[in-house]
Scaffold this motif. Structure first.
Motif, PDB file in Angstrom:
ATOM      1  N   LYS A  48       0.821  -1.206   0.000  1.00  0.00           N
ATOM      2  CA  LYS A  48       0.000   0.000   0.000  1.00  0.00           C
ATOM      3  C   LYS A  48       0.858   1.261   0.000  1.00  0.00           C
ATOM      4  CE  LYS A  48      -3.741   2.228   2.592  1.00  0.00           C
ATOM      5  NZ  LYS A  48      -4.624   2.127   3.789  1.00  0.00           N
ATOM      6  N   GLU A  49       1.873   1.284   0.879  1.00  0.00           N
ATOM      7  CA  GLU A  49       2.700   2.487   1.018  1.00  0.00           C
ATOM      8  C   GLU A  49       3.488   2.792  -0.247  1.00  0.00           C
ATOM      9  OE1 GLU A  49       6.364   4.247   3.784  1.00  0.00           O
ATOM     10  OE2 GLU A  49       5.344   2.380   4.363  1.00  0.00           O
ATOM     11  N   PHE A  50       4.036   1.757  -0.885  1.00  0.00           N
ATOM     12  CA  PHE A  50       4.893   1.979  -2.046  1.00  0.00           C
ATOM     13  C   PHE A  50       4.153   1.767  -3.370  1.00  0.00           C
ATOM     14  CE2 PHE A  50       7.708   1.194   1.511  1.00  0.00           C
ATOM     15  CZ  PHE A  50       8.557   2.272   1.409  1.00  0.00           C
ATOM     16  N   LYS A  51       2.824   1.636  -3.288  1.00  0.00           N
ATOM     17  CA  LYS A  51       1.966   1.578  -4.479  1.00  0.00           C
ATOM     18  C   LYS A  51       2.436   0.511  -5.470  1.00  0.00           C
ATOM     19  CE  LYS A  51       0.675   6.481  -4.107  1.00  0.00           C
ATOM     20  NZ  LYS A  51       1.307   6.666  -2.780  1.00  0.00           N
ATOM     21  N   ALA A  52       2.669  -0.682  -4.932  1.00  0.00           N
ATOM     22  CA  ALA A  52       3.202  -1.777  -5.742  1.00  0.00           C
ATOM     23  C   ALA A  52       2.116  -2.680  -6.305  1.00  0.00           C
ATOM     24  CB  ALA A  52       4.178  -2.600  -4.893  1.00  0.00           C
ATOM     25  N   GLN A  53       0.879  -2.199  -6.356  1.00  0.00           N
ATOM     26  CA  GLN A  53      -0.242  -3.040  -6.773  1.00  0.00           C
ATOM     27  C   GLN A  53      -0.135  -3.524  -8.224  1.00  0.00           C
ATOM     28  OE1 GLN A  53      -0.496  -0.099  -5.252  1.00  0.00           O
ATOM     29  NE2 GLN A  53      -1.884  -0.238  -3.482  1.00  0.00           N
ATOM     30  N   LYS A  54       0.605  -2.798  -9.066  1.00  0.00           N
ATOM     31  CA  LYS A  54       0.710  -3.211 -10.464  1.00  0.00           C
ATOM     32  C   LYS A  54       1.627  -4.430 -10.637  1.00  0.00           C
ATOM     33  CE  LYS A  54       2.069   0.733 -11.951  1.00  0.00           C
ATOM     34  NZ  LYS A  54       2.488   1.830 -12.868  1.00  0.00           N
ATOM     35  N   PHE A  55       2.364  -4.767  -9.590  1.00  0.00           N
ATOM     36  CA  PHE A  55       3.210  -5.951  -9.630  1.00  0.00           C
ATOM     37  C   PHE A  55       2.439  -7.165  -9.096  1.00  0.00           C
ATOM     38  CE2 PHE A  55       6.882  -2.807  -8.745  1.00  0.00           C
ATOM     39  CZ  PHE A  55       6.910  -2.432 -10.084  1.00  0.00           C
ATOM     40  N   ILE A  56       3.005  -8.339  -9.264  1.00  0.00           N
ATOM     41  CA  ILE A  56       2.425  -9.556  -8.694  1.00  0.00           C
ATOM     42  C   ILE A  56       2.984  -9.685  -7.276  1.00  0.00           C
ATOM     43  CG2 ILE A  56       2.205 -12.063  -8.906  1.00  0.00           C
ATOM     44  CD1 ILE A  56       2.823 -11.672 -11.928  1.00  0.00           C
ATOM     45  N   ASN A  57       2.167  -9.399  -6.287  1.00  0.00           N
ATOM     46  CA  ASN A  57       2.602  -9.401  -4.891  1.00  0.00           C
ATOM     47  C   ASN A  57       2.222 -10.714  -4.224  1.00  0.00           C
ATOM     48  OD1 ASN A  57       3.576  -6.478  -4.252  1.00  0.00           O
ATOM     49  ND2 ASN A  57       1.710  -6.214  -5.465  1.00  0.00           N
ATOM     50  N   VAL A  58       3.221 -11.407  -3.692  1.00  0.00           N
ATOM     51  CA  VAL A  58       2.961 -12.729  -3.126  1.00  0.00           C
ATOM     52  C   VAL A  58       3.623 -12.892  -1.758  1.00  0.00           C
ATOM     53  CG1 VAL A  58       2.575 -13.923  -5.324  1.00  0.00           C
ATOM     54  CG2 VAL A  58       4.904 -13.657  -4.462  1.00  0.00           C
ATOM     55  N   TYR A  59       3.052 -13.837  -1.009  1.00  0.00           N
ATOM     56  CA  TYR A  59       3.447 -14.062   0.385  1.00  0.00           C
ATOM     57  C   TYR A  59       3.503 -15.571   0.633  1.00  0.00           C
ATOM     58  CZ  TYR A  59       3.020 -13.785   5.520  1.00  0.00           C
ATOM     59  OH  TYR A  59       3.205 -13.910   6.879  1.00  0.00           O
ATOM     60  N   ASP A  60       4.427 -15.993   1.484  1.00  0.00           N
ATOM     61  CA  ASP A  60       4.620 -17.420   1.744  1.00  0.00           C
ATOM     62  C   ASP A  60       3.641 -17.911   2.818  1.00  0.00           C
ATOM     63  OD1 ASP A  60       5.663 -19.972   1.763  1.00  0.00           O
ATOM     64  OD2 ASP A  60       7.399 -19.465   2.991  1.00  0.00           O
ATOM     65  N   SER A  61       2.372 -17.999   2.450  1.00  0.00           N
ATOM     66  CA  SER A  61       1.344 -18.415   3.403  1.00  0.00           C
ATOM     67  C   SER A  61       1.541 -19.844   3.890  1.00  0.00           C
ATOM     68  CB  SER A  61      -0.050 -18.302   2.760  1.00  0.00           C
ATOM     69  OG  SER A  61      -0.342 -16.968   2.437  1.00  0.00           O
ATOM     70  N   PHE A  62       2.129 -20.682   3.027  1.00  0.00           N
ATOM     71  CA  PHE A  62       2.291 -22.098   3.371  1.00  0.00           C
ATOM     72  C   PHE A  62       3.583 -22.366   4.151  1.00  0.00           C
ATOM     73  CE2 PHE A  62       0.147 -21.948  -0.861  1.00  0.00           C
ATOM     74  CZ  PHE A  62      -1.126 -22.278  -0.421  1.00  0.00           C
ATOM     75  N   THR A  63       4.417 -21.342   4.335  1.00  0.00           N
ATOM     76  CA  THR A  63       5.736 -21.463   4.992  1.00  0.00           C
ATOM     77  C   THR A  63       6.524 -22.649   4.428  1.00  0.00           C
ATOM     78  OG1 THR A  63       4.909 -22.797   6.848  1.00  0.00           O
ATOM     79  CG2 THR A  63       4.861 -20.392   7.107  1.00  0.00           C
ATOM     80  N   MET A  64       6.501 -22.767   3.099  1.00  0.00           N
ATOM     81  CA  MET A  64       7.187 -23.879   2.434  1.00  0.00           C
ATOM     82  C   MET A  64       8.399 -23.423   1.632  1.00  0.00           C
ATOM     83  SD  MET A  64       3.902 -26.035   1.008  1.00  0.00           S
ATOM     84  CE  MET A  64       4.940 -27.056  -0.026  1.00  0.00           C
TER      85      MET A  64
END
Length: 213
Positions: free
Chosen positions: A147-163
């Motif tokens: 949100k702060e760096f307005k990176a919404q146009k990129f594919i933003n991903v997170y390691d929800s599975f901790t894998m």
């Protein structure tokens, strides 16, 4: 190296010099020289005379560096997006993909994101998509970063599975870690470059394709 006596100080000196020179080479891609030297003359040569801590340390380096050598296909990342939708790296359909593994609190990551946003039109015009992979596991800080760096146009991903093992599978020793891929997820660059350098790599790849056709 082969001309020096095994177990000699001279061989250890020469092997050490080669390892030191190519573990972080000035020319991208020559890490393969370090891996060859480390494996053949330190790790696998049990009678080389190297102490156990040196062998262990080189094993660790080789383990981290091998998966991201130029020309290798990168390992997949099992990540989710901001809506918790499964968004793996191999699911990205693009001529080129720039992966950035980062820490939301890292100042260099923030500055790199700003720079990529400024120059993204140049990359997008060449078929590049940017896959921003959060390398830490604080979901709130990750969402605030986007949100702060307005990176919404990129594919933003997170390691929800901790894998995802960012350290060993992608050689993430410092943030940000940038890896540039072709359509088949083959590694074209394994270090942070400026946008103009990525564009030069694309130009070379496109020339290769034209010649091949």
């Amino acid at each position: 190296i082969e001309k020096t006596p095994r177990k000699s100080d001279l061989r250890k000196y020469i092997v050490g010099k080669f390892a030191q020179k190519f573990i972080a080479p000035e020319i991208m891609g020559r890490e393969g020289v370090y891996i060859h030297v480390a494996e053949k003359y330190i790790i696998k040569d049990l009678d080389s005379g190297w102490d156990t801590s040196s062998i262990r340390r080189n094993k660790e380096y080789v383990t981290k560096m091998k998966p991201v050598l130029l020309g290798n296909k990168i390992l997949n990342m099992d990540m989710t997006d901001t809506l918790d939708v499964y968004t793996p790296l191999y699911g990205v359909k693009a001529d080129y993909t720039l992966v950035m593994i980062y820490d939301p609190e890292c100042h260099h990551c923030q500055e790199t994101t700003k720079k990529l946003l400024e120059e993204y039109p140049k990359l997008s015009a060449k078929g590049v998509k940017i896959y921003l992979a959060c390398g830490t596991r604080d979901k709130k800080k990750w969402l605030n970063f986007i949100k702060e760096f307005k990176a919404q146009k990129f594919i933003n991903v997170y390691d929800s599975f901790t894998m995802t093992d960012f350290s060993n599978n992608f050689n993430t020793t410092v943030y940000p870690n940038l890896i540039f891929l072709d359509k088949d997820k083959k590694i074209l660059a394994n270090k942070k470059l400026d946008v103009e350098q990525y564009l030069k790599i694309i130009a070379v790849e496109e020339t290769k394709k034209a010649v091949k056709k």
